[in-house]
Design a protein around this motif. Structure first.
Motif, short mmCIF file in Angstrom:
data_model
loop_
_atom_site.label_atom_id
_atom_site.label_comp_id
_atom_site.label_asym_id
_atom_site.label_seq_id
_atom_site.Cartn_x
_atom_site.Cartn_y
_atom_site.Cartn_z
N LYS A 17 0.83 -1.20 0.00
CA LYS A 17 0.00 0.00 0.00
C LYS A 17 0.86 1.25 0.00
O LYS A 17 0.56 2.23 -0.70
CB LYS A 17 -0.94 -0.01 1.21
N ASP A 18 1.95 1.22 0.77
CA ASP A 18 2.88 2.36 0.78
C ASP A 18 3.44 2.61 -0.62
O ASP A 18 3.52 3.76 -1.07
CB ASP A 18 4.05 2.10 1.74
N GLY A 241 4.78 -6.51 -10.44
CA GLY A 241 3.53 -5.85 -10.09
C GLY A 241 2.66 -6.67 -9.16
O GLY A 241 1.46 -6.41 -9.05
N LYS A 242 3.24 -7.63 -8.45
CA LYS A 242 2.50 -8.57 -7.60
C LYS A 242 1.53 -7.85 -6.65
O LYS A 242 1.89 -6.90 -5.96
CB LYS A 242 3.48 -9.42 -6.78
N GLY A 243 0.28 -8.34 -6.65
CA GLY A 243 -0.72 -7.83 -5.73
C GLY A 243 -1.69 -6.85 -6.34
O GLY A 243 -2.72 -6.52 -5.74
N GLU A 261 -7.39 7.04 -9.61
CA GLU A 261 -8.37 5.98 -9.77
C GLU A 261 -7.72 4.60 -9.71
O GLU A 261 -8.23 3.69 -9.06
CB GLU A 261 -9.11 6.15 -11.11
N GLN A 262 -6.59 4.47 -10.37
CA GLN A 262 -5.85 3.21 -10.34
C GLN A 262 -5.32 2.92 -8.94
O GLN A 262 -5.31 1.78 -8.49
CB GLN A 262 -4.70 3.25 -11.34
N LEU A 267 -5.32 -0.34 -3.99
CA LEU A 267 -5.41 -0.42 -2.53
C LEU A 267 -6.52 -1.39 -2.12
O LEU A 267 -6.39 -2.13 -1.15
CB LEU A 267 -5.65 0.96 -1.93
N LYS A 268 -7.62 -1.36 -2.85
CA LYS A 268 -8.72 -2.27 -2.55
C LYS A 268 -8.32 -3.71 -2.79
O LYS A 268 -8.63 -4.60 -2.00
CB LYS A 268 -9.95 -1.92 -3.41
#
Length: 274
Positions: A17-18, A241-243, A261-262, A267-268
């Protein structure tokens, strides 16, 4: 050995997230290779390395060198969450006046052991640190993280030959083997396969693992610590780009920052409490 994977997974979510939020804020940077290295960096900083945020220059500390310096967002997050600086500073990434530059700078950020960015030079510095540890009869260990695209640099193999020659068993290198670099597939741009056979030929102990599996990473670190008279390389199969679904396995996300938006979608998808 037993690993508290639940705790490490939660930390990894925070770091992911960071990465996404700081790159969105900066509108520039490298998300793909930062996200692929999260489990490796999390394992080192929150389970393995002997480091102290209150004494970042302890001569007996373990060292970490991010040879793929463009992936510094993952390192900044780990250092902030480990207490080396306040996490609120992460939002200043790449901004004028910020100490958080686009590549690691040891002169400004506590906890960074080497300034990197020119590919190949990080592992070279790590070899020097490991050799110094041997000469000084210190027990600290040195870890370095390379990208698989970085293996096209000749300096990587000069350093690897040196590490083997001097039997630097206090050195462990991780290869973030996500298969992609800025211009596409590594095998198309400059094929370094088979990576394992190359390191074996240079005299290294080779371990191949899933680079997103905490248990495998920690076990590999233990195996490296128990390997004598040669350096160890841990080849980690990872997902660029994992996750984040729209970033995974997409070379275009090597050096492109998400928009707001991305960011919200990412984050979701990452989830977690923080």
């Amino acid at each position: 050995m037993e690993v508290n994977t639940k705790e490490l997974q939660n930390i990894a979510k925070t770091i992911r997230k960071d990465i996404v939020t700081m790159l969105t804020e900066s509108a520039s940077g490298h998300p793909g290779g930062s996200l692929s290295a999260v489990e490796i960096v999390t394992s080192l900083y929150f389970n393995e390395m002997n480091i102290d945020c209150k004494n970042p220059h302890d001569p007996n500390r373990d060292r970490f060198v991010l040879s793929k310096g463009h992936a510094v967002p993952v390192l900044y997050s780990a250092l902030a969450r480990k207490g080396f600086f306040d996490a609120s500073e992460l939002k200043t990434l790449r901004k004028m006046g910020s100490k958080l530059q686009g590549h690691p700078n040891m002169n400004y950020v506590p906890g960074i052991d080497m300034s990197t960015g020119s590919l190949g030079q990080g592992i070279s510095s790590a070899v020097g640190m490991a050799m110094a540890g041997k000469l000084d009869k210190k027990d600290y260990r040195v870890y370095t993280l390379l990208g698989d695209g970085e293996l096209a640099e000749g300096e990587v193999w000069e350093a690897s030959m040196c590490a083997s020659h001097y039997k630097l068993d206090n050195l462990t290198a991780f290869v973030d083997n996500n298969g992609l670099q800025i211009d596409g597939k590594c095998e198309d741009v400059m094929n370094s396969n088979p990576i394992d056979d190359k390191f074996k030929a240079f005299g290294w102990h080779v371990i191949k693992i899933d680079g997103h599996d905490f248990t495998q990473i920690i076990n590999a670190i233990e195996e490296a610590k128990n390997t004598k008279d040669k350096p160890t390389v841990v080849i980690c199969k990872t997902v660029k780009g994992k996750g984040v679904s729209f970033m995974e396995n997409e070379a275009g996300w090597h050096g492109s920052a998400p928009n707001m938006e991305q960011c919200e979608q990412a984050l979701k998808e990452i989830g977690g409490e923080n």
